[in-house]
Write an enzyme that holds these catalytic residues in place. Structure first.
Site, PDB file in Angstrom:
ATOM      1  N   SER A 248      13.363  10.043  48.378  1.00 37.37           N
ATOM      2  CA  SER A 248      13.698  10.417  49.672  1.00 37.37           C
ATOM      3  C   SER A 248      13.500  11.861  50.117  1.00 37.37           C
ATOM      4  O   SER A 248      13.790  12.838  49.716  1.00 37.37           O
ATOM      5  CB  SER A 248      15.320  10.357  49.729  1.00 37.37           C
ATOM      6  OG  SER A 248      15.854  10.793  51.173  1.00 37.37           O
ATOM      7  N   LYS A 249      12.981  12.184  51.346  1.00 39.95           N
ATOM      8  CA  LYS A 249      12.540  13.258  51.712  1.00 39.95           C
ATOM      9  C   LYS A 249      13.912  14.023  52.218  1.00 39.95           C
ATOM     10  O   LYS A 249      13.872  15.377  52.062  1.00 39.95           O
ATOM     11  CB  LYS A 249      11.813  13.269  53.234  1.00 39.95           C
ATOM     12  CG  LYS A 249      11.351  14.433  53.910  1.00 39.95           C
ATOM     13  CD  LYS A 249      10.556  15.455  53.185  1.00 39.95           C
ATOM     14  CE  LYS A 249      10.123  16.629  54.066  1.00 39.95           C
ATOM     15  NZ  LYS A 249       9.336  17.451  53.218  1.00 39.95           N
TER      16      LYS A 249
END
Length: 476
Positions: A248-249
Protein backbone atom coordinates in the site's frame (compact mmCIF):
# COMPACT_ATOMS: atom_id res chain seq x y z
CA UNK A 1 -16.60 -12.37 -30.32
CA UNK A 2 -13.81 -9.84 -29.88
CA UNK A 3 -12.25 -9.97 -26.42
CA UNK A 4 -12.39 -6.52 -24.85
CA UNK A 5 -10.86 -5.57 -21.51
CA UNK A 6 -10.61 -2.22 -19.78
CA UNK A 7 -8.25 -0.57 -17.33
CA UNK A 8 -10.32 1.93 -15.36
CA UNK A 9 -8.11 3.71 -12.81
CA UNK A 10 -9.11 6.63 -10.64
CA UNK A 11 -6.86 9.71 -11.02
CA UNK A 12 -5.90 9.81 -7.36
CA UNK A 13 -2.09 9.97 -7.48
CA UNK A 14 0.77 7.66 -8.32
CA UNK A 15 0.39 4.27 -9.98
CA UNK A 16 0.27 1.58 -7.32
CA UNK A 17 1.96 -1.72 -8.13
CA UNK A 18 -1.28 -3.64 -7.61
CA UNK A 19 -3.11 -1.36 -10.05
CA UNK A 20 -0.36 -1.72 -12.64
CA UNK A 21 -0.52 -5.51 -12.29
CA UNK A 22 -4.29 -5.40 -12.87
CA UNK A 23 -3.73 -3.30 -15.99
CA UNK A 24 -1.11 -5.77 -17.20
CA UNK A 25 -3.41 -8.78 -16.77
CA UNK A 26 -6.21 -6.94 -18.57
CA UNK A 27 -3.84 -5.98 -21.37
CA UNK A 28 -2.52 -9.53 -21.75
CA UNK A 29 -5.98 -11.14 -21.67
CA UNK A 30 -6.96 -8.91 -24.59
CA UNK A 31 -3.73 -9.05 -26.59
CA UNK A 32 -3.17 -12.79 -26.15
CA UNK A 33 -6.49 -13.23 -27.98
CA UNK A 34 -6.06 -10.39 -30.51
CA UNK A 35 -8.58 -8.30 -28.60
CA UNK A 36 -8.96 -4.66 -27.58
CA UNK A 37 -7.54 -2.96 -24.50
CA UNK A 38 -9.56 0.08 -23.40
CA UNK A 39 -8.46 2.87 -21.07
CA UNK A 40 -11.23 4.53 -19.06
CA UNK A 41 -10.74 7.20 -16.41
CA UNK A 42 -13.01 6.85 -13.36
CA UNK A 43 -13.17 10.34 -11.88
CA UNK A 44 -16.63 10.30 -10.35
CA UNK A 45 -15.17 10.51 -6.82
CA UNK A 46 -14.31 14.19 -7.05
CA UNK A 47 -13.03 14.36 -3.46
CA UNK A 48 -10.13 12.02 -4.26
CA UNK A 49 -9.22 13.62 -7.58
CA UNK A 50 -5.55 14.68 -7.83
CA UNK A 51 -4.46 17.24 -10.40
CA UNK A 52 -2.06 15.72 -12.94
CA UNK A 53 -2.87 12.12 -11.97
CA UNK A 54 -4.42 11.35 -15.37
CA UNK A 55 -1.15 12.31 -17.05
CA UNK A 56 0.66 9.93 -14.69
CA UNK A 57 -1.64 7.12 -15.84
CA UNK A 58 -0.94 7.88 -19.51
CA UNK A 59 2.81 8.17 -18.95
CA UNK A 60 3.07 4.97 -16.89
CA UNK A 61 1.24 2.80 -19.42
CA UNK A 62 3.34 4.22 -22.26
CA UNK A 63 6.56 3.70 -20.29
CA UNK A 64 5.87 -0.01 -19.97
CA UNK A 65 4.61 -0.39 -23.54
CA UNK A 66 0.93 -1.07 -22.78
CA UNK A 67 -0.65 1.05 -25.48
CA UNK A 68 -4.44 1.24 -25.42
CA UNK A 69 -6.75 0.84 -28.40
CA UNK A 70 -9.40 3.26 -27.14
CA UNK A 71 -9.25 5.96 -24.51
CA UNK A 72 -9.82 9.60 -23.58
CA UNK A 73 -6.88 10.88 -25.60
CA UNK A 74 -7.40 8.85 -28.77
CA UNK A 75 -11.17 8.32 -28.73
CA UNK A 76 -13.02 5.28 -29.98
CA UNK A 77 -16.46 4.01 -30.86
CA UNK A 78 -17.76 3.91 -27.26
CA UNK A 79 -16.64 7.22 -25.79
CA UNK A 80 -16.44 9.43 -23.96
CA UNK A 81 -13.90 7.49 -21.88
CA UNK A 82 -13.93 9.79 -18.82
CA UNK A 83 -16.75 9.02 -16.41
CA UNK A 84 -17.42 12.63 -15.41
CA UNK A 85 -18.24 13.30 -19.07
CA UNK A 86 -20.87 10.52 -18.99
CA UNK A 87 -22.80 11.88 -15.99
CA UNK A 88 -26.15 12.32 -17.75
CA UNK A 89 -25.88 8.77 -19.07
CA UNK A 90 -25.71 7.27 -15.56
CA UNK A 91 -28.71 9.27 -14.40
CA UNK A 92 -30.70 8.01 -17.39
CA UNK A 93 -29.89 4.38 -16.64
CA UNK A 94 -30.40 4.79 -12.89
CA UNK A 95 -33.94 6.10 -13.39
CA UNK A 96 -34.58 3.33 -15.89
CA UNK A 97 -33.42 0.78 -13.32
CA UNK A 98 -35.98 2.19 -10.89
CA UNK A 99 -38.68 1.60 -13.48
CA UNK A 100 -37.46 -1.97 -13.94
CA UNK A 101 -37.64 -2.65 -10.20
CA UNK A 102 -33.89 -3.01 -9.72
CA UNK A 103 -33.55 0.22 -7.74
CA UNK A 104 -35.62 2.73 -5.80
CA UNK A 105 -35.59 6.38 -4.71
CA UNK A 106 -34.30 6.92 -1.19
CA UNK A 107 -34.99 10.16 0.68
CA UNK A 108 -33.17 9.24 3.89
CA UNK A 109 -30.16 11.33 4.92
CA UNK A 110 -26.68 9.84 4.98
CA UNK A 111 -26.65 10.24 8.77
CA UNK A 112 -29.83 8.15 9.02
CA UNK A 113 -28.26 5.38 6.98
CA UNK A 114 -24.92 5.48 8.82
CA UNK A 115 -26.62 5.44 12.21
CA UNK A 116 -28.46 2.23 11.43
CA UNK A 117 -25.50 0.38 9.85
CA UNK A 118 -22.98 -1.62 11.88
CA UNK A 119 -20.45 -3.41 9.69
CA UNK A 120 -18.84 -5.31 12.57
CA UNK A 121 -22.19 -6.74 13.63
CA UNK A 122 -23.18 -7.18 9.96
CA UNK A 123 -26.20 -4.93 10.44
CA UNK A 124 -27.21 -3.32 7.15
CA UNK A 125 -29.28 -0.26 6.44
CA UNK A 126 -32.93 -1.27 5.99
CA UNK A 127 -34.24 1.46 3.74
CA UNK A 128 -37.86 2.32 4.53
CA UNK A 129 -38.11 4.19 1.23
CA UNK A 130 -38.09 0.94 -0.74
CA UNK A 131 -41.62 0.36 0.52
CA UNK A 132 -42.91 3.65 -0.86
CA UNK A 133 -45.30 3.32 -3.78
CA UNK A 134 -43.81 4.32 -7.14
CA UNK A 135 -46.36 7.13 -7.37
CA UNK A 136 -45.43 8.64 -4.00
CA UNK A 137 -41.70 8.33 -4.72
CA UNK A 138 -42.04 10.04 -8.10
CA UNK A 139 -44.17 12.77 -6.52
CA UNK A 140 -41.44 13.52 -3.93
CA UNK A 141 -38.79 13.56 -6.63
CA UNK A 142 -40.87 15.97 -8.74
CA UNK A 143 -41.30 18.21 -5.69
CA UNK A 144 -37.54 18.67 -5.55
CA UNK A 145 -36.89 16.64 -2.42
CA UNK A 146 -33.22 15.48 -2.24
CA UNK A 147 -32.78 11.80 -2.98
CA UNK A 148 -30.35 9.08 -3.96
CA UNK A 149 -31.10 6.00 -6.00
CA UNK A 150 -30.43 2.77 -4.12
CA UNK A 151 -30.27 -0.74 -5.44
CA UNK A 152 -33.26 -2.91 -4.61
CA UNK A 153 -32.44 -6.47 -3.58
CA UNK A 154 -35.54 -8.62 -3.17
CA UNK A 155 -34.01 -11.96 -4.09
CA UNK A 156 -33.66 -14.71 -1.53
CA UNK A 157 -31.43 -17.72 -1.61
CA UNK A 158 -27.97 -17.90 -3.13
CA UNK A 159 -26.23 -16.13 -5.98
CA UNK A 160 -24.05 -18.50 -8.00
CA UNK A 161 -21.52 -17.22 -10.51
CA UNK A 162 -18.28 -18.39 -12.11
CA UNK A 163 -14.90 -16.76 -11.75
CA UNK A 164 -11.90 -17.63 -13.93
CA UNK A 165 -9.58 -17.80 -10.92
CA UNK A 166 -11.75 -19.10 -8.07
CA UNK A 167 -14.21 -21.22 -10.01
CA UNK A 168 -17.87 -21.39 -8.96
CA UNK A 169 -18.73 -18.99 -6.13
CA UNK A 170 -21.88 -18.90 -4.00
CA UNK A 171 -22.97 -15.89 -1.95
CA UNK A 172 -26.24 -15.52 -0.03
CA UNK A 173 -28.36 -12.60 -1.14
CA UNK A 174 -28.98 -11.84 2.56
CA UNK A 175 -25.35 -10.75 2.82
CA UNK A 176 -25.80 -7.94 0.28
CA UNK A 177 -26.59 -4.37 1.24
CA UNK A 178 -28.74 -2.09 -0.88
CA UNK A 179 -26.01 0.39 -1.75
CA UNK A 180 -26.34 3.79 -3.38
CA UNK A 181 -26.11 3.72 -7.18
CA UNK A 182 -26.66 7.39 -7.94
CA UNK A 183 -25.69 10.05 -5.38
CA UNK A 184 -27.65 13.19 -4.64
CA UNK A 185 -25.20 15.26 -6.70
CA UNK A 186 -26.02 13.17 -9.78
CA UNK A 187 -22.71 11.32 -9.81
CA UNK A 188 -22.82 7.52 -9.86
CA UNK A 189 -21.05 5.30 -7.38
CA UNK A 190 -18.28 2.97 -8.53
CA UNK A 191 -20.56 -0.07 -8.46
CA UNK A 192 -23.14 1.38 -10.83
CA UNK A 193 -20.94 3.32 -13.24
CA UNK A 194 -18.76 0.29 -13.88
CA UNK A 195 -21.67 -1.92 -14.81
CA UNK A 196 -23.19 0.65 -17.16
CA UNK A 197 -19.86 1.50 -18.79
CA UNK A 198 -18.71 -2.09 -19.13
CA UNK A 199 -21.96 -3.00 -20.89
CA UNK A 200 -22.04 0.01 -23.20
CA UNK A 201 -18.35 -0.38 -24.07
CA UNK A 202 -18.88 -4.10 -24.78
CA UNK A 203 -16.30 -5.20 -22.20
CA UNK A 204 -16.11 -9.00 -22.21
CA UNK A 205 -13.65 -9.65 -19.37
CA UNK A 206 -13.41 -7.75 -16.08
CA UNK A 207 -10.24 -8.10 -13.98
CA UNK A 208 -10.28 -6.78 -10.43
CA UNK A 209 -9.10 -7.55 -6.92
CA UNK A 210 -10.68 -10.44 -5.04
CA UNK A 211 -12.05 -7.99 -2.47
CA UNK A 212 -14.80 -7.33 -5.04
CA UNK A 213 -15.98 -10.95 -5.11
CA UNK A 214 -18.55 -10.27 -2.41
CA UNK A 215 -20.01 -7.40 -4.49
CA UNK A 216 -20.30 -9.36 -7.72
CA UNK A 217 -23.86 -10.61 -7.05
CA UNK A 218 -24.95 -6.96 -6.80
CA UNK A 219 -23.43 -6.25 -10.21
CA UNK A 220 -25.10 -9.32 -11.63
CA UNK A 221 -28.49 -8.19 -10.33
CA UNK A 222 -28.07 -4.94 -12.27
CA UNK A 223 -27.11 -6.86 -15.41
CA UNK A 224 -30.10 -9.13 -14.88
CA UNK A 225 -32.55 -6.22 -14.36
CA UNK A 226 -31.46 -4.62 -17.63
CA UNK A 227 -31.38 -7.95 -19.46
CA UNK A 228 -27.66 -7.60 -20.18
CA UNK A 229 -25.04 -10.36 -20.42
CA UNK A 230 -22.52 -10.17 -17.54
CA UNK A 231 -18.80 -10.22 -18.43
CA UNK A 232 -16.32 -12.96 -17.64
CA UNK A 233 -15.03 -12.29 -14.12
CA UNK A 234 -11.33 -12.57 -13.28
CA UNK A 235 -10.74 -11.82 -9.61
CA UNK A 236 -7.09 -11.76 -8.60
CA UNK A 237 -5.55 -11.98 -5.11
CA UNK A 238 -3.74 -8.95 -3.67
CA UNK A 239 -0.05 -8.11 -3.85
CA UNK A 240 1.26 -8.32 -0.29
CA UNK A 241 4.05 -6.54 1.57
CA UNK A 242 4.35 -9.55 3.86
CA UNK A 243 2.14 -12.41 5.02
CA UNK A 244 -0.22 -10.06 6.89
CA UNK A 245 -0.14 -6.70 5.10
CA UNK A 246 -1.15 -5.62 1.61
CA UNK A 247 1.25 -3.56 -0.44
CA UNK A 248 0.00 0.00 0.00
CA UNK A 249 1.31 3.42 -0.98
CA UNK A 250 -0.56 4.74 2.05
CA UNK A 251 1.76 2.68 4.25
CA UNK A 252 4.87 3.96 2.50
CA UNK A 253 5.31 1.10 0.03
CA UNK A 254 6.82 1.90 -3.33
CA UNK A 255 4.66 2.96 -6.26
CA UNK A 256 5.73 2.45 -9.86
CA UNK A 257 7.08 6.00 -9.92
CA UNK A 258 9.06 5.38 -6.72
CA UNK A 259 10.70 2.31 -8.24
CA UNK A 260 11.61 4.21 -11.40
CA UNK A 261 13.18 6.94 -9.23
CA UNK A 262 15.18 4.24 -7.44
CA UNK A 263 16.72 3.12 -10.72
CA UNK A 264 14.53 0.19 -11.74
CA UNK A 265 13.74 -0.24 -15.43
CA UNK A 266 10.08 -0.19 -16.56
CA UNK A 267 10.54 -3.47 -18.46
CA UNK A 268 11.94 -5.21 -15.39
CA UNK A 269 9.12 -3.96 -13.15
CA UNK A 270 6.53 -5.18 -15.63
CA UNK A 271 8.24 -8.57 -15.98
CA UNK A 272 8.39 -8.99 -12.21
CA UNK A 273 4.79 -8.04 -11.42
CA UNK A 274 3.33 -10.38 -14.06
CA UNK A 275 4.77 -13.23 -11.98
CA UNK A 276 3.01 -11.96 -8.83
CA UNK A 277 -0.02 -14.15 -9.40
CA UNK A 278 0.68 -15.81 -12.74
CA UNK A 279 2.75 -18.92 -13.41
CA UNK A 280 4.04 -19.54 -16.94
CA UNK A 281 4.26 -23.28 -16.27
CA UNK A 282 7.96 -23.34 -17.16
CA UNK A 283 11.25 -22.37 -15.50
CA UNK A 284 11.47 -19.21 -17.60
CA UNK A 285 11.37 -15.98 -15.60
CA UNK A 286 12.54 -13.30 -18.03
CA UNK A 287 9.80 -12.26 -20.49
CA UNK A 288 9.45 -9.35 -22.85
CA UNK A 289 5.99 -7.88 -23.23
CA UNK A 290 5.86 -9.33 -26.72
CA UNK A 291 6.64 -12.81 -25.36
CA UNK A 292 3.98 -12.43 -22.68
CA UNK A 293 1.37 -11.76 -25.34
CA UNK A 294 2.20 -15.17 -26.82
CA UNK A 295 2.31 -17.26 -23.63
CA UNK A 296 -0.14 -15.63 -21.21
CA UNK A 297 -3.31 -17.50 -20.25
CA UNK A 298 -5.95 -16.80 -17.60
CA UNK A 299 -5.91 -20.46 -16.59
CA UNK A 300 -2.48 -20.03 -15.00
CA UNK A 301 -3.53 -17.18 -12.69
CA UNK A 302 -3.20 -18.23 -9.04
CA UNK A 303 -5.53 -17.94 -6.06
CA UNK A 304 -2.90 -17.20 -3.40
CA UNK A 305 -1.69 -13.70 -2.51
CA UNK A 306 1.79 -12.87 -3.81
CA UNK A 307 4.45 -11.20 -1.66
CA UNK A 308 6.36 -8.36 -3.29
CA UNK A 309 10.04 -9.28 -2.93
CA UNK A 310 12.27 -6.27 -3.61
CA UNK A 311 15.35 -8.52 -3.66
CA UNK A 312 13.88 -10.60 -6.48
CA UNK A 313 12.94 -7.47 -8.42
CA UNK A 314 16.47 -6.13 -7.93
CA UNK A 315 17.96 -9.35 -9.28
CA UNK A 316 15.66 -9.25 -12.28
CA UNK A 317 16.46 -5.59 -12.88
CA UNK A 318 20.16 -6.48 -12.94
CA UNK A 319 19.42 -9.06 -15.64
CA UNK A 320 17.70 -6.39 -17.71
CA UNK A 321 20.54 -3.90 -17.23
CA UNK A 322 23.14 -6.43 -18.38
CA UNK A 323 21.03 -7.23 -21.45
CA UNK A 324 20.90 -3.59 -22.59
CA UNK A 325 22.90 -2.45 -25.58
CA UNK A 326 25.97 -0.58 -24.23
CA UNK A 327 24.81 2.64 -25.90
CA UNK A 328 21.40 2.34 -24.23
CA UNK A 329 22.91 1.77 -20.79
CA UNK A 330 25.19 4.78 -21.24
CA UNK A 331 22.20 6.91 -22.21
CA UNK A 332 20.29 5.80 -19.09
CA UNK A 333 23.35 6.37 -16.89
CA UNK A 334 24.04 9.94 -18.06
CA UNK A 335 21.42 11.62 -15.79
CA UNK A 336 22.98 9.85 -12.81
CA UNK A 337 26.47 10.97 -13.84
CA UNK A 338 25.19 14.54 -14.00
CA UNK A 339 23.98 14.24 -10.41
CA UNK A 340 27.12 12.49 -9.13
CA UNK A 341 30.06 14.17 -10.84
CA UNK A 342 31.43 17.64 -11.40
CA UNK A 343 34.93 16.44 -12.36
CA UNK A 344 35.99 15.31 -15.83
CA UNK A 345 35.82 11.55 -16.28
CA UNK A 346 35.81 9.07 -19.14
CA UNK A 347 32.08 8.44 -18.82
CA UNK A 348 31.67 6.13 -21.80
CA UNK A 349 34.34 3.82 -20.43
CA UNK A 350 32.80 4.12 -16.95
CA UNK A 351 29.51 2.85 -18.41
CA UNK A 352 31.27 -0.22 -19.81
CA UNK A 353 32.75 -0.86 -16.35
CA UNK A 354 29.47 -0.40 -14.48
CA UNK A 355 26.96 -2.18 -16.72
CA UNK A 356 27.96 -5.73 -15.66
CA UNK A 357 28.17 -4.66 -12.01
CA UNK A 358 25.07 -2.60 -11.11
CA UNK A 359 21.61 -3.97 -10.38
CA UNK A 360 19.77 -0.66 -10.37
CA UNK A 361 20.67 2.67 -11.93
CA UNK A 362 20.70 4.17 -8.43
CA UNK A 363 23.70 1.93 -7.68
CA UNK A 364 25.77 4.17 -9.97
CA UNK A 365 26.20 7.02 -7.48
CA UNK A 366 26.61 4.66 -4.53
CA UNK A 367 29.37 2.68 -6.20
CA UNK A 368 31.27 5.60 -7.73
CA UNK A 369 31.32 8.35 -5.10
CA UNK A 370 35.11 8.01 -4.79
CA UNK A 371 35.55 9.18 -8.37
CA UNK A 372 34.21 12.63 -7.51
CA UNK A 373 36.29 12.93 -4.36
CA UNK A 374 38.92 10.58 -2.97
CA UNK A 375 37.86 9.63 0.56
CA UNK A 376 40.25 9.95 3.48
CA UNK A 377 41.39 6.36 4.02
CA UNK A 378 43.74 4.59 6.41
CA UNK A 379 46.97 3.04 5.08
CA UNK A 380 46.00 -0.27 6.71
CA UNK A 381 43.75 -0.66 3.65
CA UNK A 382 46.89 -1.64 1.71
CA UNK A 383 47.20 -4.77 3.86
CA UNK A 384 45.82 -7.82 2.07
CA UNK A 385 46.91 -11.38 2.82
CA UNK A 386 45.47 -12.80 -0.38
CA UNK A 387 47.32 -10.24 -2.52
CA UNK A 388 50.41 -10.51 -0.30
CA UNK A 389 50.60 -6.77 0.23
CA UNK A 390 51.25 -4.48 3.18
CA UNK A 391 52.30 -0.85 3.56
CA UNK A 392 55.90 -1.58 2.58
CA UNK A 393 55.00 -3.58 -0.54
CA UNK A 394 52.40 -0.96 -1.47
CA UNK A 395 54.88 1.90 -1.22
CA UNK A 396 57.43 0.10 -3.37
CA UNK A 397 54.84 -0.92 -5.98
CA UNK A 398 53.28 2.54 -6.19
CA UNK A 399 56.65 4.20 -6.68
CA UNK A 400 57.34 1.85 -9.59
CA UNK A 401 53.80 2.08 -10.99
CA UNK A 402 53.85 5.87 -10.86
CA UNK A 403 56.96 5.98 -13.05
CA UNK A 404 55.59 3.43 -15.52
CA UNK A 405 52.20 5.12 -15.79
CA UNK A 406 53.66 8.61 -16.20
CA UNK A 407 55.58 7.33 -19.24
CA UNK A 408 52.53 5.62 -20.75
CA UNK A 409 51.24 7.33 -23.91
CA UNK A 410 48.35 4.98 -24.75
CA UNK A 411 45.86 5.45 -21.94
CA UNK A 412 43.63 2.42 -22.54
CA UNK A 413 42.73 -0.39 -20.20
CA UNK A 414 44.60 -2.92 -22.34
CA UNK A 415 47.82 -0.89 -22.53
CA UNK A 416 47.81 0.05 -18.83
CA UNK A 417 47.16 -3.51 -17.73
CA UNK A 418 49.96 -4.80 -19.98
CA UNK A 419 52.35 -2.15 -18.64
CA UNK A 420 51.68 -2.98 -14.96
CA UNK A 421 51.75 -6.70 -15.62
CA UNK A 422 55.15 -6.34 -17.30
CA UNK A 423 56.30 -4.26 -14.35
CA UNK A 424 55.31 -6.97 -11.88
CA UNK A 425 57.08 -9.66 -13.92
CA UNK A 426 60.22 -7.55 -14.25
CA UNK A 427 60.36 -6.81 -10.51
CA UNK A 428 59.56 -10.36 -9.45
CA UNK A 429 56.21 -9.38 -7.97
CA UNK A 430 52.79 -10.99 -8.16
CA UNK A 431 50.34 -9.11 -10.39
CA UNK A 432 48.17 -8.41 -7.33
CA UNK A 433 51.10 -6.84 -5.47
CA UNK A 434 51.11 -4.09 -8.08
CA UNK A 435 47.45 -3.86 -9.11
CA UNK A 436 45.93 -3.99 -5.62
CA UNK A 437 47.92 -1.02 -4.22
CA UNK A 438 47.14 0.99 -7.36
CA UNK A 439 43.41 0.29 -6.98
CA UNK A 440 43.43 1.32 -3.31
CA UNK A 441 45.38 4.48 -4.16
CA UNK A 442 42.86 5.44 -6.85
CA UNK A 443 39.72 4.67 -4.83
CA UNK A 444 40.48 4.69 -1.12
CA UNK A 445 38.08 1.74 -0.90
CA UNK A 446 38.41 -1.98 -0.34
CA UNK A 447 35.85 -2.85 -3.02
CA UNK A 448 35.27 -0.99 -6.27
CA UNK A 449 33.30 -1.48 -9.50
CA UNK A 450 36.32 -2.16 -11.64
CA UNK A 451 40.00 -2.98 -11.31
CA UNK A 452 43.03 -0.72 -11.01
CA UNK A 453 43.57 -0.04 -14.70
CA UNK A 454 39.84 0.41 -15.37
CA UNK A 455 39.69 3.08 -12.67
CA UNK A 456 42.80 4.71 -14.14
CA UNK A 457 41.12 4.99 -17.55
CA UNK A 458 37.98 6.50 -15.99
CA UNK A 459 39.95 9.04 -13.92
CA UNK A 460 42.40 9.97 -16.67
CA UNK A 461 46.17 10.19 -16.52
CA UNK A 462 46.53 13.41 -14.55
CA UNK A 463 44.18 12.43 -11.74
CA UNK A 464 45.57 8.88 -11.61
CA UNK A 465 49.11 10.10 -11.07
CA UNK A 466 47.89 12.71 -8.56
CA UNK A 467 46.15 10.04 -6.45
CA UNK A 468 49.21 7.79 -6.53
CA UNK A 469 51.26 10.74 -5.22
CA UNK A 470 48.75 11.24 -2.41
CA UNK A 471 49.00 7.56 -1.49
CA UNK A 472 52.79 7.71 -1.39
CA UNK A 473 52.55 10.73 0.90
CA UNK A 474 50.35 8.72 3.24
CA UNK A 475 52.84 5.84 3.17
CA UNK A 476 55.91 7.98 3.67
Amino acid sequence: MTVRTRFAPSPTGYMHIGNLRTALYEYLIAKSQNGDFVLRIEDTDQKRYVEGATDIIYHTLKQVGMNWDEGPDIGGAYGPYVQSERKSLYAEYAHKLVELGGAHYCFCSKDDADEQKDEEANIKFEDPCKFLSPEEARKRVAAGEPYVIRQTINKKGTSVFKDMVYGEIEIDYDELDEGVLLKSDGFPTYNFANVVDDHLMKITHVVRGNEYISSTPKYNLIYEAFGWEPPVYVHVPPVMKDAQHKLSKRNGDASFQDLIAKGYLPEAILNYIVLLGWNPGTEQEIFSLQELKQVFSMERLGKSPAIFDIAKLTWMNGCYIRALAPEKFHQLALPYYEKCFTCRLNLEFLSSVLQPRVETLADICQQTDFLEKLPDYDVTLFQNKKMKTDETVAKHSLELAGRVLSAETSWTNESLFAALKDLAEKEGLKNGQVLYPVRIALSGKETTPGGATELAVVLGKEETLNRIKQALAKLA
